[in-house]
Design a protein around this motif. Sequence first.
Motif, PDB file in Angstrom:
ATOM      1  N   LYS A 167       0.837  -1.202   0.000  1.00  0.00           N
ATOM      2  CA  LYS A 167       0.000   0.000   0.000  1.00  0.00           C
ATOM      3  C   LYS A 167       0.874   1.256   0.000  1.00  0.00           C
ATOM      4  CE  LYS A 167      -4.161  -0.383   2.022  1.00  0.00           C
ATOM      5  NZ  LYS A 167      -5.157  -0.433   3.103  1.00  0.00           N
ATOM      6  N   ALA A 168       1.948   1.253   0.813  1.00  0.00           N
ATOM      7  CA  ALA A 168       2.850   2.405   0.856  1.00  0.00           C
ATOM      8  C   ALA A 168       3.580   2.590  -0.464  1.00  0.00           C
ATOM      9  CB  ALA A 168       3.866   2.219   1.986  1.00  0.00           C
ATOM     10  N   LEU A 169       3.968   1.489  -1.086  1.00  0.00           N
ATOM     11  CA  LEU A 169       4.640   1.563  -2.384  1.00  0.00           C
ATOM     12  C   LEU A 169       3.722   2.148  -3.443  1.00  0.00           C
ATOM     13  CD1 LEU A 169       7.167   0.837  -4.094  1.00  0.00           C
ATOM     14  CD2 LEU A 169       6.088  -1.371  -4.510  1.00  0.00           C
ATOM     15  N   ALA A 170       2.463   1.708  -3.438  1.00  0.00           N
ATOM     16  CA  ALA A 170       1.492   2.214  -4.409  1.00  0.00           C
ATOM     17  C   ALA A 170       1.240   3.712  -4.183  1.00  0.00           C
ATOM     18  CB  ALA A 170       0.186   1.427  -4.307  1.00  0.00           C
ATOM     19  N   ALA A 171       1.154   4.117  -2.927  1.00  0.00           N
ATOM     20  CA  ALA A 171       0.905   5.529  -2.612  1.00  0.00           C
ATOM     21  C   ALA A 171       2.096   6.392  -3.047  1.00  0.00           C
ATOM     22  CB  ALA A 171       0.649   5.696  -1.131  1.00  0.00           C
ATOM     23  N   SER A 172       3.315   5.878  -2.866  1.00  0.00           N
ATOM     24  CA  SER A 172       4.498   6.654  -3.238  1.00  0.00           C
ATOM     25  C   SER A 172       4.618   6.817  -4.755  1.00  0.00           C
ATOM     26  CB  SER A 172       5.765   6.005  -2.692  1.00  0.00           C
ATOM     27  OG  SER A 172       6.055   4.816  -3.398  1.00  0.00           O
ATOM     28  N   GLN A 173       3.987   5.915  -5.497  1.00  0.00           N
ATOM     29  CA  GLN A 173       4.026   6.012  -6.949  1.00  0.00           C
ATOM     30  C   GLN A 173       2.777   6.685  -7.512  1.00  0.00           C
ATOM     31  OE1 GLN A 173       4.703   1.974  -8.177  1.00  0.00           O
ATOM     32  NE2 GLN A 173       6.873   2.060  -7.659  1.00  0.00           N
ATOM     33  N   GLY A 174       1.930   7.188  -6.623  1.00  0.00           N
ATOM     34  CA  GLY A 174       0.745   7.912  -7.059  1.00  0.00           C
ATOM     35  C   GLY A 174      -0.380   7.010  -7.536  1.00  0.00           C
ATOM     36  N   ARG A 175      -0.343   5.744  -7.167  1.00  0.00           N
ATOM     37  CA  ARG A 175      -1.403   4.817  -7.565  1.00  0.00           C
ATOM     38  C   ARG A 175      -2.313   4.541  -6.387  1.00  0.00           C
ATOM     39  NH1 ARG A 175       1.734  -0.175  -9.925  1.00  0.00           N
ATOM     40  NH2 ARG A 175       2.953   0.252  -8.089  1.00  0.00           N
TER      41      ARG A 175
END
Length: 132
Positions: free
Chosen positions: A121-129
């Motif tokens: 979830k954090a990875l997706a948020a950092s990539q704007g997804r």
Amino acid sequence: MRHHVIGCALILACAAVSVGGVGASAPVADPHAPARPAPKAPNKGASAAPVKPIDINSASRAQLKSLPGIGDAEADRIISARPYLSKAHLVTEAGLPTGVYLSIRRQIVAVQNKQARAKLKALAASQGRVGP
């Protein structure tokens, strides 16, 4: 000319029979040869039950070291880079050599737990997804 073609065909047919071609019988076993041993039964010890794959997100150091190509240093790197979103991340996140990964990939799994889902979830948020 026609007699010549028929003669050639007859010669070829005779040659095929004499070298074991058309109409040849099956080879006969030598009665004086020693008997062949019976085929061995499959080993029921080690391969009777399939081996359960090792979860790289929860395996102990000893369990990781039981994998081929994984020593103390590799096991420590695998543990310190947890959680893994997929088993292929052993190469990118833990720095495991590709050859070692390819040799153990069928023996491991990456079970998703709460930590792994939070990391995703954090990875997706950092990539704007939007997260999963």
